[in-house]
Design a protein around this motif. Structure first.
Motif, PDB file in Angstrom:
ATOM      1  N   UNK A  27      20.908  44.615  38.087  1.00 53.12           N
ATOM      2  CA  UNK A  27      22.223  44.046  38.378  1.00 53.12           C
ATOM      3  C   UNK A  27      22.337  42.620  37.840  1.00 53.12           C
ATOM      4  N   UNK A  28      23.540  42.233  37.475  1.00 57.21           N
ATOM      5  CA  UNK A  28      23.817  40.829  37.174  1.00 57.21           C
ATOM      6  C   UNK A  28      24.034  40.087  38.485  1.00 57.21           C
ATOM      7  N   UNK A  29      24.013  38.775  38.445  1.00 58.21           N
ATOM      8  CA  UNK A  29      24.375  37.998  39.622  1.00 58.21           C
ATOM      9  C   UNK A  29      25.814  38.330  40.000  1.00 58.21           C
ATOM     10  N   UNK A  31      21.123  46.715  25.802  1.00 61.35           N
ATOM     11  CA  UNK A  31      20.892  45.291  25.575  1.00 61.35           C
ATOM     12  C   UNK A  31      22.147  44.454  25.760  1.00 61.35           C
ATOM     13  N   UNK A  32      23.323  44.989  25.399  1.00 59.64           N
ATOM     14  CA  UNK A  32      24.555  44.213  25.566  1.00 59.64           C
ATOM     15  C   UNK A  32      24.819  43.931  27.036  1.00 59.64           C
ATOM     16  N   UNK A  33      24.485  44.903  27.890  1.00 62.03           N
ATOM     17  CA  UNK A  33      24.701  44.729  29.326  1.00 62.03           C
ATOM     18  C   UNK A  33      23.654  43.796  29.920  1.00 62.03           C
ATOM     19  N   UNK A  34      22.390  44.023  29.599  1.00 61.36           N
ATOM     20  CA  UNK A  34      21.321  43.242  30.222  1.00 61.36           C
ATOM     21  C   UNK A  34      21.157  41.872  29.579  1.00 61.36           C
ATOM     22  N   UNK A  35      21.246  41.805  28.242  1.00 61.81           N
ATOM     23  CA  UNK A  35      20.963  40.541  27.561  1.00 61.81           C
ATOM     24  C   UNK A  35      22.177  39.627  27.466  1.00 61.81           C
ATOM     25  N   UNK A  36      23.359  40.210  27.277  1.00 57.00           N
ATOM     26  CA  UNK A  36      24.552  39.378  27.115  1.00 57.00           C
ATOM     27  C   UNK A  36      25.283  39.146  28.436  1.00 57.00           C
ATOM     28  N   UNK A  37      25.342  40.197  29.280  1.00 60.19           N
ATOM     29  CA  UNK A  37      26.067  40.063  30.552  1.00 60.19           C
ATOM     30  C   UNK A  37      25.151  39.751  31.734  1.00 60.19           C
ATOM     31  N   UNK A  38      23.828  39.865  31.511  1.00 60.11           N
ATOM     32  CA  UNK A  38      22.888  39.572  32.593  1.00 60.11           C
ATOM     33  C   UNK A  38      22.589  40.747  33.487  1.00 60.11           C
ATOM     34  N   UNK A  39      23.227  41.887  33.248  1.00 62.91           N
ATOM     35  CA  UNK A  39      22.967  43.064  34.061  1.00 62.91           C
ATOM     36  C   UNK A  39      24.232  43.864  34.294  1.00 62.91           C
ATOM     37  N   UNK A  40      24.086  44.943  35.042  1.00 64.38           N
ATOM     38  CA  UNK A  40      25.210  45.837  35.324  1.00 64.38           C
ATOM     39  C   UNK A  40      26.129  45.250  36.393  1.00 64.38           C
ATOM     40  N   UNK A  41      27.405  45.567  36.273  1.00 64.58           N
ATOM     41  CA  UNK A  41      28.369  45.148  37.291  1.00 64.58           C
ATOM     42  C   UNK A  41      28.179  45.936  38.582  1.00 64.58           C
ATOM     43  N   UNK A  42      27.855  47.223  38.454  1.00 65.31           N
ATOM     44  CA  UNK A  42      27.711  48.075  39.637  1.00 65.31           C
ATOM     45  C   UNK A  42      26.732  49.200  39.337  1.00 65.31           C
ATOM     46  N   UNK A  43      25.988  49.597  40.359  1.00 66.16           N
ATOM     47  CA  UNK A  43      25.073  50.733  40.278  1.00 66.16           C
ATOM     48  C   UNK A  43      25.293  51.612  41.498  1.00 66.16           C
ATOM     49  N   UNK A  94       9.678  52.987  34.544  1.00 68.18           N
ATOM     50  CA  UNK A  94       8.660  52.433  33.646  1.00 68.18           C
ATOM     51  C   UNK A  94       9.290  52.181  32.286  1.00 68.18           C
ATOM     52  N   UNK A  95       9.245  50.948  31.850  1.00 65.28           N
ATOM     53  CA  UNK A  95       9.835  50.568  30.583  1.00 65.28           C
ATOM     54  C   UNK A  95      10.074  49.075  30.562  1.00 65.28           C
ATOM     55  N   UNK A  96      10.542  48.568  29.446  1.00 66.18           N
ATOM     56  CA  UNK A  96      10.763  47.135  29.275  1.00 66.18           C
ATOM     57  C   UNK A  96      12.194  46.773  29.656  1.00 66.18           C
ATOM     58  N   UNK A  97      12.325  45.827  30.586  1.00 64.91           N
ATOM     59  CA  UNK A  97      13.655  45.339  30.965  1.00 64.91           C
ATOM     60  C   UNK A  97      14.136  44.278  29.981  1.00 64.91           C
ATOM     61  N   UNK A  98      13.233  43.469  29.545  1.00 68.49           N
ATOM     62  CA  UNK A  98      13.539  42.439  28.549  1.00 68.49           C
ATOM     63  C   UNK A  98      12.469  42.513  27.461  1.00 68.49           C
ATOM     64  N   UNK A  99      12.815  42.124  26.226  1.00 68.93           N
ATOM     65  CA  UNK A  99      11.874  42.156  25.106  1.00 68.93           C
ATOM     66  C   UNK A  99      11.827  40.777  24.466  1.00 68.93           C
ATOM     67  N   UNK A 100      10.625  40.256  24.299  1.00 71.05           N
ATOM     68  CA  UNK A 100      10.440  38.953  23.665  1.00 71.05           C
ATOM     69  C   UNK A 100      10.464  39.118  22.139  1.00 71.05           C
TER      70      UNK A 100
END
Length: 644
Positions: free
Chosen positions: A256-258, A143-155, A22-28
């Motif tokens: 995850x990123x694409x 935010x650097x991972x989700x907003x700039x890179x599009x997501x994590x490389x690995x989980x 529960x939380x915000x993945x992206x923020x407008x």
């Protein structure tokens, strides 16, 4: 002292705590700005991107700091203060999201007059309610991972596996050792729970506990990031519990990123359960599955988990489409994972999965190519759940829930009461496997089954002979599908899944013979984990034979002799050509012979070769060898024309 020790800079602000579901993945930016003016703090909060940049700058300074501990503590305190202020604002945005979804807080209440739980009191959610959820705002913290890179490389993760709903036994056992009593009946537990709730402190804690769930459940069922939690079958939403492992599987996909990779340890329900169908859609259509390796916990890989429990290591890459993937099932040794998929893997075709389970997309636990070949061979017969014209159709029913309908249950028989059949009360072709524990007044049970329909004295299924099967059935047991035909006037608990159609007795006998056969049992064993829910049963391939088909009568006659062994079955016996129950088989040797002949007849009905049938028999390791040998000999006798 320990309090004065400074954390390692590269660990602090990397290992973070919170509710990751529960939380915000992206923020407008605009949404952030509309609340920033309300905060009488640093001006950078008026711009979300500037707030992120400031937070990241301070953390980067902290990580590369080479100053004394006092200066580090001051810097860390400044970061925590700014994060705390930002979090308050983000919690407001999350509250907006809850409210936009129409979610309210449902406060559990106590009805003093009735001395039981009352109707929940609904009210708007508050910021305090949101804070109580301890939300984790991924878009802010990473935010650097989700907003700039599009997501994590690995989980990589092993998430919780619990069902998300109140558990009364789990709650009350903290207040009483008696609750852990293993064989406590429903009424004993309810009675003890009532006594505990007389304590005001216990009652208050219980109501607070109940109040924690409804608004979270509503979020999990309606939030955009949980869109794959609800499965749709034939245009209808499938009713299912919220399971944490399913939520975490989708959350991993979201984060995850694409091209990013996920490795997750979760229960086998991800590839079997109806409630996970939409997740399978997601995995097949939006990821490239790179491996599905299934374990059985027989060697207690996980402590405190039942030895028959099955779980998997699932790996996938976000993006693309899965057409086939390597899989292994029912493995016992962790060491085998090191050699997977180079050794011990079979290629699962998504196209075959869609053809075998078009409604649910459930996977079958194939061990080798022969399993796949037999499954493809059975595709020529219709699904039990398929509605056909000009022949019989069968609809399953769950009549009385052991928890929700317990107020109807009586502990003793009576002249107007009917027995409640539970799954442990019968076995294959045998009803009297255990005595009833509960009875229901016929008028009450009838009214419950009719629901809103008017009672005009119409014949209902419980008044007829009908097929029933155990809903609990593990593929690690001696037999998985256990079924019999019930006499008239029996109600069924949810552990005894039955039929609601008014069908000729011969059809029920034909179906019970197929249900108890090695062929159908083996098919189901490749699908189920612990429950033979309706979608598994509907996915079985059942020929719709009738009295006009040559193969029908030999199967029905043998099933009748195995079933009609008491006076209660006299009318059924006469319906299918026997004089009465005295023509039923009660001698164990004769019953074994009839069962072997049924297995031989049914194997031929499905067009199996002797080699294929012999292979199926090997998949029942706990069945005694003489039983399997008798079935194989019967197959040969059918082939020779000695059994017809």
């Amino acid at each position: 002292t320990v309090d004065q020790l400074e954390p390692l800079p590269n660990i602090d602000f990397n290992i973070l705590a919170g509710n990751s579901l529960i939380g915000l993945l992206r923020v407008d930016d605009q949404d952030f700005a509309k609340y920033a003016d309300d905060l009488a703090t640093a001006s950078y909060f008026k711009d979300y991107r500037q707030a992120l940049a400031e937070k990241n700058r301070l953390i980067e300074t902290y990580r590369h700091a080479s100053v004394y501990a006092d200066d580090l503590r001051h810097l860390r305190h400044e970061i925590e203060e700014k994060k705390r202020t930002a979090k308050a604002l983000l919690d407001r945005l999350l509250l907006d999201q809850f409210q936009s979804l129409g979610i309210k807080y449902e406060e559990a209440t106590w009805d003093e007059k009735k001395n039981k739980e009352g109707k929940p009191r609904k009210r708007p959610l508050s910021e305090t309610d949101i804070q109580g959820l301890k939300p984790f705002h991924w878009g802010y913290e990473f935010d650097e991972i989700l907003n700039k890179k599009g997501g994590f490389d690995a989980i990589l993760t092993n998430p919780p596996w619990e069902i998300f709903k109140p558990n009364s036994k789990e709650f009350f056992q903290e207040y009483s050792d008696l609750i852990t009593k293993k064989k406590m009946t429903i009424h004993e537990f309810e009675s003890h729970q009532t006594k505990l709730l007389k304590d005001p402190d216990v009652r208050t804690a219980w109501l607070q506990y109940l109040s924690e769930y409804p608004h979270q459940s509503a979020f999990f069922r309606s939030a955009p990031q949980c869109k794959n939690q609800i499965s749709v079958i034939n245009g209808k939403k499938a009713g299912t519990d919220i399971n944490l492992y399913k939520l975490f599987t989708e959350q991993c996909f979201n984060l995850l990123r694409q091209g990013g990779h996920c490795g997750i340890v979760i229960p086998s329900g991800i590839y079997t359960d109806l409630g996970a169908k939409q997740l399978r859609h997601m995995l097949f259509d939006e990821t490239a599955i790179t491996g599905l390796f299934g374990f059985e916990n027989r060697k207690e890989i996980f402590d405190g988990v039942h030895r028959s429990y099955k779980f998997i290591v699932l790996t996938f890459e976000k993006g693309g489409v899965t057409k086939q993937f390597p899989a292994a099932f029912m493995r016992l040794n962790v060491e085998e994972l090191d050699r997977f998929p180079q050794e011990g893997a079979i290629e699962m075709s998504v196209d075959l999965i869609r053809r075998l389970s078009p409604d649910s997309l459930s996977l079958m636990e194939f061990k080798n190519d022969q399993d796949i070949h037999i499954a493809e061979k059975m595709l020529r017969f219709p699904l039990l759940g398929q509605q056909l014209e000009d022949t019989w159709n069968l609809h399953l029913a769950r009549e009385f829930d052991m928890t929700n309908d317990s107020h109807l249950f009586k502990n003793s028989p009576g002249p107007t009461r009917l027995p409640l059949v539970q799954g442990n009360m019968f076995h294959q072709f045998e009803l009297e496997f255990a005595t009833p524990k509960y009875w229901i007044e016929q008028a009450d049970g009838r009214a419950e089954l009719l629901g809103r329909d008017t009672d005009e004295g119409q014949l209902l299924a419980y008044q007829t002979y009908r097929v029933v099967h155990r809903r609990i059935g593990r593929n690690t047991d001696q037999r998985t599908l256990i079924s019999c035909v019930l006499p008239r006037n029996r109600f069924c608990a949810d552990t005894a899944q039955t039929v609601k159609d008014l069908l000729p007795g011969a059809i029920h006998l034909f179906v019970v013979a197929l249900f108890n056969s090695f062929v159908i049992d083996a098919d189901l064993r490749r699908r189920v984990t612990a429950h033979l829910d309706m979608h598994f049963m509907y996915a079985t391939r059942i020929p719709r034979l009738t009295e006009h088909d040559k193969a029908f009568s030999p199967i029905v006659e043998r099933a009748a002799r195995l079933t009609c062994t008491t006076q209660e079955y006299d009318d059924l016996a006469k319906e299918v050509g026997l004089k009465n129950h005295k023509e039923g088989a009660i001698d164990s040797t004769e019953r074994a012979k009839l069962r072997a002949e049924l297995d031989g007849l049914i194997a031929h009905l499905y067009g199996l070769t002797e080699e294929e049938f012999a292979y199926i028999l090997t998949t029942f390791p706990l069945v005694p060898d003489p039983v399997k040998e008798a079935a194989r000999n019967a197959y040969r006798d059918v082939e020779r024309g000695l059994i017809r």
